[in-house]
Design an enzyme around this catalytic site. Sequence first.
Site, PDB file in Angstrom:
ATOM      1  N   TYR A 251     -25.266  52.389  71.703  1.00  0.00           N
ATOM      2  CA  TYR A 251     -24.696  51.049  72.485  1.00  0.00           C
ATOM      3  C   TYR A 251     -25.108  49.640  71.921  1.00  0.00           C
ATOM      4  CZ  TYR A 251     -22.023  54.178  75.624  1.00  0.00           C
ATOM      5  OH  TYR A 251     -20.923  54.935  76.088  1.00  0.00           O
ATOM      6  N   GLY A 252     -26.465  49.514  71.814  1.00  0.00           N
ATOM      7  CA  GLY A 252     -26.891  48.499  71.542  1.00  0.00           C
ATOM      8  C   GLY A 252     -26.321  47.645  70.473  1.00  0.00           C
TER       9      GLY A 252
ATOM     10  N   CYS B 288     -29.891  53.675  80.757  1.00  0.00           N
ATOM     11  CA  CYS B 288     -29.880  52.995  79.619  1.00  0.00           C
ATOM     12  C   CYS B 288     -30.249  51.545  80.174  1.00  0.00           C
ATOM     13  CB  CYS B 288     -28.679  53.159  78.933  1.00  0.00           C
ATOM     14  SG  CYS B 288     -28.647  52.006  77.540  1.00  0.00           S
TER      15      CYS B 288
ATOM     16  N   CYS C  10     -36.470  50.869  77.028  1.00  0.00           N
ATOM     17  CA  CYS C  10     -35.235  51.718  76.416  1.00  0.00           C
ATOM     18  C   CYS C  10     -35.636  53.233  76.713  1.00  0.00           C
ATOM     19  CB  CYS C  10     -35.161  51.501  74.984  1.00  0.00           C
ATOM     20  SG  CYS C  10     -33.992  52.867  74.311  1.00  0.00           S
ATOM     21  N   THR C  11     -34.916  53.885  77.330  1.00  0.00           N
ATOM     22  CA  THR C  11     -35.294  55.234  77.870  1.00  0.00           C
ATOM     23  C   THR C  11     -35.512  56.271  76.820  1.00  0.00           C
ATOM     24  OG1 THR C  11     -32.839  55.680  78.149  1.00  0.00           O
ATOM     25  CG2 THR C  11     -34.164  54.839  80.147  1.00  0.00           C
TER      26      THR C  11
ATOM     27  N   ASP D 262     -26.227  58.272  79.312  1.00  0.00           N
ATOM     28  CA  ASP D 262     -26.706  57.566  78.297  1.00  0.00           C
ATOM     29  C   ASP D 262     -25.839  57.561  77.258  1.00  0.00           C
ATOM     30  OD1 ASP D 262     -28.528  55.923  77.180  1.00  0.00           O
ATOM     31  OD2 ASP D 262     -30.228  57.368  76.673  1.00  0.00           O
ATOM     32  N   SER D 263     -26.384  57.015  76.187  1.00  0.00           N
ATOM     33  CA  SER D 263     -25.595  56.944  75.100  1.00  0.00           C
ATOM     34  C   SER D 263     -26.079  58.127  74.050  1.00  0.00           C
ATOM     35  CB  SER D 263     -25.536  55.617  74.061  1.00  0.00           C
ATOM     36  OG  SER D 263     -26.858  55.268  73.964  1.00  0.00           O
TER      37      SER D 263
END
Length: 298
Positions: free
Chosen positions: A67-68, A99, A213-214, A35-36
Amino acid sequence: MAHAAIESSAVTSLAAPLPATASLPDVAPTILVFDSGVGGLTVFREVAKARPDARLVYAADDAAFPYGALPDDVMLERVGHVVDRLIADVAPDLVIIACNTISTLALPSLRARHQLPFIGTVPAIKPACIASRTKRVSVLATPGTVRRDYTAGLVREFAQGCDVALVPSDRLAGLAEAAMAGDPVDDADIAAEIAPCFVSADGRRTDTVVLACTHYPLLVDRFERLAPWPVTWMDPAPAIARRVTQLIGPAAALPDTAPVRLISTLRPFEPERVTAIVGRTVADPEVLASARPFTSSS
């Protein structure tokens, strides 16, 4: 209402086909979760429960978080670069992209680059619409996930007569990161972000909210407390954990004793906080030296 798990239909559409050699009954599989930021730990936690036999690696590209907020081409290039480096270092048997934003954009290119099974995370629109009694569903997501054609396609295909509200949040992922770090996060800030999810019109109120969204399950206790009325909050993590077993076979009888590896690209993780979430011992945190520093032109 309860914080709900979802059925595997929310992840199978972005899950890789089962390779003929994927079952590894005599070898502890290595599973990489990416994930980010820390949001993917909500998925990692469920995988750790389901696969005590696995050697687990959690990696976050915190240098490029969130990232979004990135243009699609920048995110694609960055994700490809970091995942390439991680796969070379970790040699996983399976990769979980924890993600929604990455999954709805980058999974095809990742699969084209690597002969490995990948599991993606996509908004649980189908099971949410099946479960909704009022036929009013909200999808709480990052702006990047909301604007994806893939997300719009899920709504077109699976709404099944539901009114589906796509609710972009600019701040919730960052608020979850702050809460995870032990920083104060004001209830009013969270309440403002989730408020558009709650729609009451034509005698029907939202009864189901998809956590797309995680990061968001990290705050679900506060969502439940701050919500103007009870709803079902749908978390994809349990379905992803089930998909792992579908792809690499059932867990071995004996647990693997190796500590969890934690890899980031900017700041080392705080092991105590990760242990508190996932319930596994962790090794000394690592910073991925081969990942180049991130800039907006990376």
